[in-house]
Motif scaffolding. Structure first.
Motif, PDB file in Angstrom:
ATOM      1  N   VAL A   1       0.837  -1.203   0.000  1.00 37.15           N
ATOM      2  CA  VAL A   1       0.000   0.000   0.000  1.00 37.15           C
ATOM      3  C   VAL A   1       0.868   1.248   0.000  1.00 37.15           C
ATOM      4  CG1 VAL A   1      -1.688   1.336   1.329  1.00 37.15           C
ATOM      5  CG2 VAL A   1      -1.949  -1.141   1.103  1.00 37.15           C
ATOM      6  N   ALA A   2       1.957   1.230   0.764  1.00 43.23           N
ATOM      7  CA  ALA A   2       2.841   2.394   0.817  1.00 43.23           C
ATOM      8  C   ALA A   2       3.457   2.694  -0.543  1.00 43.23           C
ATOM      9  CB  ALA A   2       3.939   2.171   1.851  1.00 43.23           C
ATOM     10  N   GLY A   3       3.633   1.670  -1.363  1.00 44.97           N
ATOM     11  CA  GLY A   3       4.220   1.870  -2.682  1.00 44.97           C
ATOM     12  C   GLY A   3       3.240   2.302  -3.756  1.00 44.97           C
ATOM     13  N   LEU A   4       1.955   2.329  -3.428  1.00 44.86           N
ATOM     14  CA  LEU A   4       0.963   2.758  -4.412  1.00 44.86           C
ATOM     15  C   LEU A   4       0.957   4.277  -4.532  1.00 44.86           C
ATOM     16  CD1 LEU A   4      -2.035   0.435  -3.380  1.00 44.86           C
ATOM     17  CD2 LEU A   4      -0.569   0.198  -5.407  1.00 44.86           C
ATOM     18  N   PRO A   5       0.819   4.829  -5.756  1.00 47.52           N
ATOM     19  CA  PRO A   5       0.816   6.298  -5.918  1.00 47.52           C
ATOM     20  C   PRO A   5      -0.256   6.984  -5.081  1.00 47.52           C
ATOM     21  CG  PRO A   5       1.013   5.194  -8.042  1.00 47.52           C
ATOM     22  CD  PRO A   5       0.731   4.125  -7.039  1.00 47.52           C
ATOM     23  N   GLU A   6      -1.431   6.376  -4.958  1.00 47.08           N
ATOM     24  CA  GLU A   6      -2.519   6.996  -4.206  1.00 47.08           C
ATOM     25  C   GLU A   6      -2.715   6.364  -2.837  1.00 47.08           C
ATOM     26  OE1 GLU A   6      -6.131   7.934  -6.474  1.00 47.08           O
ATOM     27  OE2 GLU A   6      -5.089   7.167  -8.244  1.00 47.08           O
ATOM     28  N   GLY A   7      -1.880   5.398  -2.471  1.00 47.75           N
ATOM     29  CA  GLY A   7      -1.957   4.801  -1.153  1.00 47.75           C
ATOM     30  C   GLY A   7      -3.317   4.208  -0.853  1.00 47.75           C
ATOM     31  N   LEU A   8      -3.854   4.540   0.328  1.00 50.82           N
ATOM     32  CA  LEU A   8      -5.153   4.008   0.730  1.00 50.82           C
ATOM     33  C   LEU A   8      -6.293   4.546  -0.118  1.00 50.82           C
ATOM     34  CD1 LEU A   8      -4.826   4.101   4.623  1.00 50.82           C
ATOM     35  CD2 LEU A   8      -5.067   2.068   3.193  1.00 50.82           C
ATOM     36  N   ALA A   9      -6.066   5.619  -0.859  1.00 57.90           N
ATOM     37  CA  ALA A   9      -7.103   6.179  -1.731  1.00 57.90           C
ATOM     38  C   ALA A   9      -7.190   5.438  -3.060  1.00 57.90           C
ATOM     39  CB  ALA A   9      -6.838   7.657  -1.975  1.00 57.90           C
ATOM     40  N   THR A  10      -6.412   4.384  -3.242  1.00 58.77           N
ATOM     41  CA  THR A  10      -6.444   3.601  -4.481  1.00 58.77           C
ATOM     42  C   THR A  10      -7.769   2.861  -4.602  1.00 58.77           C
ATOM     43  OG1 THR A  10      -4.044   3.288  -4.367  1.00 58.77           O
ATOM     44  CG2 THR A  10      -5.298   1.783  -5.791  1.00 58.77           C
ATOM     45  N   THR A  11      -8.421   2.979  -5.745  1.00 58.07           N
ATOM     46  CA  THR A  11      -9.666   2.247  -5.973  1.00 58.07           C
ATOM     47  C   THR A  11      -9.343   0.817  -6.392  1.00 58.07           C
ATOM     48  OG1 THR A  11      -9.749   3.042  -8.256  1.00 58.07           O
ATOM     49  CG2 THR A  11     -10.964   4.310  -6.619  1.00 58.07           C
ATOM     50  N   VAL A  12     -10.182  -0.108  -5.961  1.00 63.27           N
ATOM     51  CA  VAL A  12      -9.892  -1.527  -6.187  1.00 63.27           C
ATOM     52  C   VAL A  12     -10.718  -2.125  -7.324  1.00 63.27           C
ATOM     53  CG1 VAL A  12      -9.239  -1.830  -3.786  1.00 63.27           C
ATOM     54  CG2 VAL A  12     -11.606  -2.246  -4.466  1.00 63.27           C
ATOM     55  N   GLY A  13     -11.693  -1.400  -7.853  1.00 61.42           N
ATOM     56  CA  GLY A  13     -12.505  -1.927  -8.943  1.00 61.42           C
ATOM     57  C   GLY A  13     -13.628  -2.817  -8.435  1.00 61.42           C
ATOM     58  N   ALA A  14     -14.529  -3.162  -9.348  1.00 63.24           N
ATOM     59  CA  ALA A  14     -15.665  -4.010  -8.992  1.00 63.24           C
ATOM     60  C   ALA A  14     -15.174  -5.371  -8.516  1.00 63.24           C
ATOM     61  CB  ALA A  14     -16.606  -4.160 -10.185  1.00 63.24           C
ATOM     62  N   HIS A  15     -15.645  -5.803  -7.339  1.00 60.78           N
ATOM     63  CA  HIS A  15     -15.254  -7.087  -6.753  1.00 60.78           C
ATOM     64  C   HIS A  15     -13.731  -7.193  -6.600  1.00 60.78           C
ATOM     65  CE1 HIS A  15     -19.369  -8.524  -7.236  1.00 60.78           C
ATOM     66  NE2 HIS A  15     -19.334  -8.073  -8.467  1.00 60.78           N
ATOM     67  N   GLY A  16     -13.048  -6.049  -6.456  1.00 62.12           N
ATOM     68  CA  GLY A  16     -11.596  -6.086  -6.290  1.00 62.12           C
ATOM     69  C   GLY A  16     -10.865  -6.513  -7.539  1.00 62.12           C
ATOM     70  N   ALA A  17     -11.395  -6.128  -8.711  1.00 63.76           N
ATOM     71  CA  ALA A  17     -10.822  -6.591  -9.978  1.00 63.76           C
ATOM     72  C   ALA A  17      -9.384  -6.128 -10.177  1.00 63.76           C
ATOM     73  CB  ALA A  17     -11.697  -6.105 -11.140  1.00 63.76           C
ATOM     74  N   ARG A  18      -8.987  -5.006  -9.523  1.00 61.79           N
ATOM     75  CA  ARG A  18      -7.633  -4.494  -9.705  1.00 61.79           C
ATOM     76  C   ARG A  18      -6.643  -5.104  -8.729  1.00 61.79           C
ATOM     77  NH1 ARG A  18      -9.248   1.941 -10.394  1.00 61.79           N
ATOM     78  NH2 ARG A  18     -10.564   1.659 -12.240  1.00 61.79           N
ATOM     79  N   LEU A  19      -7.097  -6.044  -7.937  1.00 65.66           N
ATOM     80  CA  LEU A  19      -6.222  -6.717  -6.979  1.00 65.66           C
ATOM     81  C   LEU A  19      -5.993  -8.147  -7.416  1.00 65.66           C
ATOM     82  CD1 LEU A  19      -7.913  -5.563  -3.636  1.00 65.66           C
ATOM     83  CD2 LEU A  19      -6.121  -4.393  -4.929  1.00 65.66           C
ATOM     84  N   SER A  20      -4.867  -8.704  -6.998  1.00 64.52           N
ATOM     85  CA  SER A  20      -4.629 -10.127  -7.235  1.00 64.52           C
ATOM     86  C   SER A  20      -5.454 -10.928  -6.235  1.00 64.52           C
ATOM     87  CB  SER A  20      -3.148 -10.451  -7.085  1.00 64.52           C
ATOM     88  OG  SER A  20      -2.757 -10.309  -5.727  1.00 64.52           O
ATOM     89  N   GLY A  21      -5.522 -12.249  -6.460  1.00 64.92           N
ATOM     90  CA  GLY A  21      -6.277 -13.091  -5.540  1.00 64.92           C
ATOM     91  C   GLY A  21      -5.721 -13.025  -4.129  1.00 64.92           C
TER      92      GLY A  21
END
Length: 591
Positions: free
Chosen positions: A464-484
């Motif tokens: 999370v610390a390495g994400l450009p938007e940190g905790l404000a990062t959107t994850v997409g529908a059903h967490g589509a932008r995240l790995s399993g």
């Protein structure tokens, strides 16, 4: 203002009517405003026709002054009254609809999740949105047109009867036919089709949602044409119902047009005869001929209202099916309150089932969870592992004894139970929002330090610390932008943030490849150190540090003991663990 929906009244339309009972005076006002709007239209046409006829005789201008004022007043009043009727009517209808929608959501909250198993997602969505919204048609398209039209029709017939009784009688008879016989024939023609609209819309929504949710699998297995064909077939049924409904609407419009023509021609014939006999003045002839044109506004909307009765009734029935659904886990009449302190949970001879009419899913389950105790619940698929997890968080009714600090769980409010025992389900939902909002779902008042702590414990802090938007990062529908693995860890972090005394992890490594699953399980054991934890899983490697293992088979306890004792017993646990270790060695060789 809200009202109670009485269950003693069984007909859906009558029950729906009670939803709007608290808005009766607003609806009465809206009906009167609607009658004034129709009356203004009739008055405008009738007065202007008299004014033109009388002006052709060149009388003194002062004789036309009153008529001119009436024409102007009716012209302005028609728009003003119609606007106010829409404003007041929609305000009353929407107030009632808010009450109905809240009742539906409240019942869904009461029956979830066990009570939702009989609904398809798309069909439930159609009930929540389309069927509830259809309730607006009861006051707006049925009551108001009928009442406003009746009041305006009575006034119009009375005025025409004063001018020429025979014309008034003719208009009354034809308006009566247009307001009763025509809607009746319309309803007979298309009522069945209208009753099919709500169920077919629900079926179509379910088919579309299922196809979209499973689109990846449909493409992978080449089943897209079959899925599309199913959607098209459902859509064809809905289209056929709409076509049949349109036939009824067209029939009503045609019959009303015919009655209107009879009214105009009949009134004109009666008027010509009356003028010839000297019973009325010639200036009233145009009034008798033209007023029926405006008067037909009183009945023009009734065929559509008759069709709406069937459609709204069917939709209301589907809504009340949800509202009347039995609550699987009822709340106690007087909930007890737990005293502060460490929590001890105990199950004795517990049995439960998902389907009230089906067989038991688990039976004769004993489980003791003192503070800090960690238990693994395992067994083959269908053994009842997830059922036990659902019982622990009061998602299912049960028999036997289930106590928290000595208090029976069914004597506690379900929310209080879940403040003690939290669940991280195998398919925990990740909302289409930011990482922070998904975490704060567990506890809205969590501090930034607490959020950072649970992210570190779930091994997500550095990511999370390495994400450009940190905790404000959107994850997409059903967490589509995240790995399993990231989705599972996010769900674990959310469960840890809830800070419950007993944490139930239901298949936390499901759908993950072996290496990622092993890493996550190791991190979970570290993150839950010192916390009472129930780990429901079919994977056994890396769980040697837990206090107890419970093996279920066909809903009953097959084996129980420490990991070492069960490994030495050469039973199901030992066999399954050996198989996993052999597979792990093969994987290492292949790598």
């Amino acid at each position: 203002m809200t009202t109670n929906v009485s269950r003693k009244v069984r007909h859906p339309l009558l029950r729906l009517s009670s939803v709007f009972a608290g808005e009766r005076w607003r609806l009465v006002l809206a009906a009167l405003l609607g009658a004034l709007a129709i009356g203004s239209s009739i008055g405008l046409l009738g007065t202007s026709s008299w004014l033109i006829s009388r002006a052709s005789q060149r009388p003194p201008v002062l004789e036309l002054g009153v008529a001119i004022v009436i024409v102007r007043t009716c012209g302005l009043g028609r728009g003003i009254f119609r606007y106010l009727e829409r404003l007041v009517g929609h305000d009353a209808a929407l107030r009632g609809l808010v009450d109905l929608r809240v009742r539906v959501y409240a019942r869904l909250a009461d029956i979830a999740p066990a009570g939702l198993s009989g609904y398809r997602r798309g069909d439930l969505l159609a009930r929540l949105v389309g069927d509830v919204d259809a309730g607006l048609d009861l006051p707006l398209r049925i009551w108001l047109p009928a009442v406003s039209g009746l009041v305006a029709a009575i006034g119009t017939v009375a005025i025409i009867a004063v001018i020429l009784p025979a014309a008034g009688l003719l208009l009354a008879v034809l308006l009566l036919l247009g307001g009763t016989a025509v809607p009746g024939l319309t309803a007979l023609t298309a009522a069945r089709a209208e009753r099919r609209v709500a169920p077919d819309q629900g079926a179509l929504a379910a088919a579309v949602v299922d196809a979209l949710a499973g689109s990846a699998d449909l493409v992978a297995f080449g089943s897209v044409p079959r899925a599309v064909a199913g959607v098209e077939q459902t859509d064809a049924r809905l289209t056929a119902a709409a076509r049949r409904s349109a036939l009824g609407t067209g029939l009503g419009a045609g019959l009303n047009g015919l009655l209107l023509a009879v009214a105009v021609v009949g009134s004109l014939a009666l008027g010509i005869t009356a003028v010839g006999d000297g019973r009325i003045q010639g200036v009233y002839l145009a009034v008798l001929a033209l007023v029926p044109l405006a008067a037909w506004e009183t009945v023009n909307g009734l065929p559509a209202a008759a069709l709406a009765v069937s459609r709204v009734g069917a939709a209301a029935g589907r809504v009340f099916q949800v509202i009347d659904a039995p609550i699987p886990v009822p709340e106690p009449d007087f909930a007890e309150v737990l005293a502060p302190g460490p929590r001890a949970v105990e199950l004795r001879n517990v049995a439960a089932r998902w389907d009230p009419a089906g067989p038991l899913t688990i039976s004769a389950i004993d489980l003791l969870l003192p503070p800090g105790h960690r238990v693994v619940v395992t067994g083959p698929s269908g053994a009842g592992k997830s059922t036990l997890a659902a019982v622990l968080v009061r998602f299912l009714p049960y028999s036997g004894s289930f106590t928290i600090d000595g208090t029976q769980a069914d004597r506690l409010a379900s929310d209080d139970v879940r403040r003690v025992i939290g669940l991280c389900a195998q398919d925990s939902h990740v909302f289409d929002s930011t990482l922070e909002e998904n975490l704060r779902l567990a506890r809205r008042d969590a501090t930034a330090e607490e959020i950072a702590d649970v992210l570190d414990r779930a091994r997500l802090g550095d990511w999370v610390a390495g994400l450009p938007e940190g905790l404000a990062t959107t994850v997409g529908a059903h967490g589509a932008r995240l790995s399993g693995g990231q989705r599972q860890r996010l769900a674990v972090a959310r469960a840890l943030l809830a800070d419950v005394a007993v944490l139930v992890l239901d298949e936390p490594t499901e759908h993950l490849e072996p290496t990622t699953a092993a890493e996550l399980m190791a991190d979970l054991l570290v993150a839950t150190s010192g916390r009472t934890t129930v780990i429901v899983t079919h994977r056994l490697m890396g769980l040697g540090e837990v206090d107890e293992v419970l093996v279920l088979s066909e809903g009953k306890v097959l084996e129980r003991g420490t990991p070492k004792d069960l490994r030495d017993s050469n039973g199901w646990y030992a066999t399954r663990l050996a198989r996993e270790e052999d597979q792990e060695r093969l994987d290492m060789v292949s790598r």
